[in-house]
Design a protein around this motif. Sequence first.
Motif, PDB file in Angstrom:
ATOM      1  N   PRO A   1     -15.583 -39.487  15.560  1.00  0.00           N
ATOM      2  CA  PRO A   1     -15.793 -38.100  15.115  1.00  0.00           C
ATOM      3  C   PRO A   1     -17.174 -37.856  14.521  1.00  0.00           C
ATOM      4  N   ALA A   2     -17.735 -38.849  13.836  1.00  0.00           N
ATOM      5  CA  ALA A   2     -19.043 -38.669  13.209  1.00  0.00           C
ATOM      6  C   ALA A   2     -20.140 -38.411  14.225  1.00  0.00           C
ATOM      7  N   ASP A   3     -19.939 -38.863  15.471  1.00  0.00           N
ATOM      8  CA  ASP A   3     -20.960 -38.701  16.512  1.00  0.00           C
ATOM      9  C   ASP A   3     -20.606 -37.612  17.524  1.00  0.00           C
ATOM     10  N   GLN A   4     -19.419 -37.045  17.390  1.00  0.00           N
ATOM     11  CA  GLN A   4     -18.971 -36.088  18.397  1.00  0.00           C
ATOM     12  C   GLN A   4     -19.832 -34.822  18.409  1.00  0.00           C
ATOM     13  N   LEU A   5     -20.219 -34.331  17.236  1.00  0.00           N
ATOM     14  CA  LEU A   5     -21.056 -33.132  17.179  1.00  0.00           C
ATOM     15  C   LEU A   5     -22.410 -33.371  17.842  1.00  0.00           C
ATOM     16  N   ALA A   6     -22.985 -34.554  17.603  1.00  0.00           N
ATOM     17  CA  ALA A   6     -24.271 -34.887  18.222  1.00  0.00           C
ATOM     18  C   ALA A   6     -24.144 -34.967  19.735  1.00  0.00           C
ATOM     19  N   LEU A   7     -23.030 -35.509  20.219  1.00  0.00           N
ATOM     20  CA  LEU A   7     -22.802 -35.593  21.662  1.00  0.00           C
ATOM     21  C   LEU A   7     -22.658 -34.203  22.269  1.00  0.00           C
ATOM     22  N   ASP A   8     -21.864 -33.360  21.627  1.00  0.00           N
ATOM     23  CA  ASP A   8     -21.673 -31.999  22.139  1.00  0.00           C
ATOM     24  C   ASP A   8     -23.001 -31.247  22.204  1.00  0.00           C
ATOM     25  N   LYS A   9     -23.808 -31.415  21.164  1.00  0.00           N
ATOM     26  CA  LYS A   9     -25.115 -30.754  21.140  1.00  0.00           C
ATOM     27  C   LYS A   9     -26.015 -31.300  22.248  1.00  0.00           C
TER      28      LYS A   9
ATOM     29  N   ASP B   1     -34.125 -32.880  28.504  1.00  0.00           N
ATOM     30  CA  ASP B   1     -33.561 -34.223  28.456  1.00  0.00           C
ATOM     31  C   ASP B   1     -33.349 -34.656  27.009  1.00  0.00           C
ATOM     32  N   VAL B   2     -32.350 -35.510  26.786  1.00  0.00           N
ATOM     33  CA  VAL B   2     -31.977 -35.923  25.431  1.00  0.00           C
ATOM     34  C   VAL B   2     -31.642 -37.410  25.437  1.00  0.00           C
ATOM     35  N   GLU B   3     -31.915 -38.062  24.315  1.00  0.00           N
ATOM     36  CA  GLU B   3     -31.482 -39.450  24.111  1.00  0.00           C
ATOM     37  C   GLU B   3     -30.859 -39.563  22.735  1.00  0.00           C
ATOM     38  N   ILE B   4     -29.640 -40.069  22.658  1.00  0.00           N
ATOM     39  CA  ILE B   4     -28.945 -40.229  21.389  1.00  0.00           C
ATOM     40  C   ILE B   4     -28.256 -41.583  21.355  1.00  0.00           C
ATOM     41  N   GLU B   5     -27.772 -41.949  20.173  1.00  0.00           N
ATOM     42  CA  GLU B   5     -26.892 -43.104  20.023  1.00  0.00           C
ATOM     43  C   GLU B   5     -25.551 -42.613  19.515  1.00  0.00           C
ATOM     44  N   LEU B   6     -24.500 -43.265  19.948  1.00  0.00           N
ATOM     45  CA  LEU B   6     -23.167 -42.897  19.500  1.00  0.00           C
ATOM     46  C   LEU B   6     -22.278 -44.130  19.459  1.00  0.00           C
ATOM     47  N   SER B   7     -21.222 -44.016  18.675  1.00  0.00           N
ATOM     48  CA  SER B   7     -20.257 -45.117  18.569  1.00  0.00           C
ATOM     49  C   SER B   7     -18.926 -44.669  19.131  1.00  0.00           C
ATOM     50  N   MET B   8     -18.247 -45.590  19.767  1.00  0.00           N
ATOM     51  CA  MET B   8     -16.906 -45.307  20.260  1.00  0.00           C
ATOM     52  C   MET B   8     -15.996 -46.478  19.917  1.00  0.00           C
ATOM     53  N   THR B   9     -14.727 -46.160  19.711  1.00  0.00           N
ATOM     54  CA  THR B   9     -13.746 -47.170  19.351  1.00  0.00           C
ATOM     55  C   THR B   9     -12.978 -47.594  20.592  1.00  0.00           C
ATOM     56  N   ARG B  10     -13.043 -48.882  20.886  1.00  0.00           N
ATOM     57  CA  ARG B  10     -12.365 -49.418  22.066  1.00  0.00           C
ATOM     58  C   ARG B  10     -11.233 -50.340  21.631  1.00  0.00           C
ATOM     59  N   PRO B  11     -10.034 -50.141  22.174  1.00  0.00           N
ATOM     60  CA  PRO B  11      -8.941 -51.067  21.858  1.00  0.00           C
ATOM     61  C   PRO B  11      -9.334 -52.503  22.184  1.00  0.00           C
ATOM     62  N   HIS B  12      -9.031 -53.396  21.259  1.00  0.00           N
ATOM     63  CA  HIS B  12      -9.291 -54.838  21.397  1.00  0.00           C
ATOM     64  C   HIS B  12     -10.784 -55.188  21.299  1.00  0.00           C
ATOM     65  N   LEU B  13     -11.668 -54.195  21.327  1.00  0.00           N
ATOM     66  CA  LEU B  13     -13.109 -54.473  21.230  1.00  0.00           C
ATOM     67  C   LEU B  13     -13.715 -53.933  19.946  1.00  0.00           C
ATOM     68  N   GLY B  14     -12.986 -53.071  19.258  1.00  0.00           N
ATOM     69  CA  GLY B  14     -13.506 -52.495  18.028  1.00  0.00           C
ATOM     70  C   GLY B  14     -14.514 -51.396  18.308  1.00  0.00           C
ATOM     71  N   VAL B  15     -15.401 -51.198  17.346  1.00  0.00           N
ATOM     72  CA  VAL B  15     -16.408 -50.147  17.465  1.00  0.00           C
ATOM     73  C   VAL B  15     -17.581 -50.661  18.289  1.00  0.00           C
ATOM     74  N   ARG B  16     -17.955 -49.905  19.293  1.00  0.00           N
ATOM     75  CA  ARG B  16     -19.087 -50.246  20.150  1.00  0.00           C
ATOM     76  C   ARG B  16     -20.172 -49.202  19.969  1.00  0.00           C
ATOM     77  N   ARG B  17     -21.414 -49.653  19.858  1.00  0.00           N
ATOM     78  CA  ARG B  17     -22.552 -48.744  19.729  1.00  0.00           C
ATOM     79  C   ARG B  17     -23.200 -48.591  21.097  1.00  0.00           C
ATOM     80  N   CYS B  18     -23.476 -47.350  21.475  1.00  0.00           N
ATOM     81  CA  CYS B  18     -24.013 -47.078  22.810  1.00  0.00           C
ATOM     82  C   CYS B  18     -25.238 -46.178  22.733  1.00  0.00           C
TER      83      CYS B  18
END
Length: 301
Positions: free
Chosen positions: A72-80, A90-107
């Motif tokens: 959720p903390a990165d969802q607003l940045a992604l939508d924007k 063009d845009v470049e951002i970083e975001l985190s997502m939660t993956r089952p069995h993998l935990g939080v992944r930074r992308c």
Amino acid sequence: MVNTEIVLIDRPPDDRTSVSTQLLHHLWEALPFGIAQIDTDHRIVFTNDKFDEITGRADGEHLADRLDRVRPADQLALDKAVRTVLAGDDVEIELSMTRPHLGVRRCSAVLSTLVGRSGYGTTGALLCLTDITHQARQRDEILHLAMHDDLTKCLNRPAVLDALAAACADDTGVAVIFIDLDEFKAVNDTYGHAAGDSLLVSIADRLRQSTRNASIGRLGGDEFLVIARNVPSPEHAEHLGRRLARAVRRPLHLCGTIRPSASVGVAWSADPHADPSALVARADAAMYQAKRRRHAHVTVG
């Protein structure tokens, strides 16, 4: 004399298109990062297997379906970012997502605008997604080391002064508490420098335990600086300073039982335009006034 007849047989146009499409498909699948193509309505046109692997989603008509695990903390940045790229930038951002069995992944997400054949009019966008979890952890570790004191794990001088500048700009009430240990040299001389280091570590732990949402910094030697946000009045700031002084004075078992003490100076401001250096100077002056009294008293400057 030899007559040679050469007959050129063209493949049908649909065959050539098929070969080109297959080649493009193989190229996209060979890329080390995920790719998704969307149209102007955010609908998925194409994704490669790597994109599905990174997101953990292989179904869903819209981009939001594929990226529903973004935190959720990165969802607003992604939508924007999606709105921005579909508007033509063009845009470049970083975001985190939660993956089952993998935990939080930074992308890392790079979004590029797609335009029509005439060069005008946005037709959609490409999103290139790379899992940078390992690199992000290394970067965070390097940044942490650059901002913290090796011994006490407190913020170092530049970092705590940066925290003070941010607090002055954002908050309605900021307390700056300058703490100087009394007779620290005597501890080093009596018990050795290892004991002195243990004392500093213990004091830092006590300061952290006695504050909430405060920035604790070590200015060097036996001096600490505490930056407390949302402090409503000078009286509240003085109360916090006294509480920290009491925490420091608790007996400590260190090659025998000792009772540390500290001189504490407090400065407070609710001015968003306050000069951070001036606040530190006021707290420092108040601390020296307390030290001249030869007590672990708190003085407000």
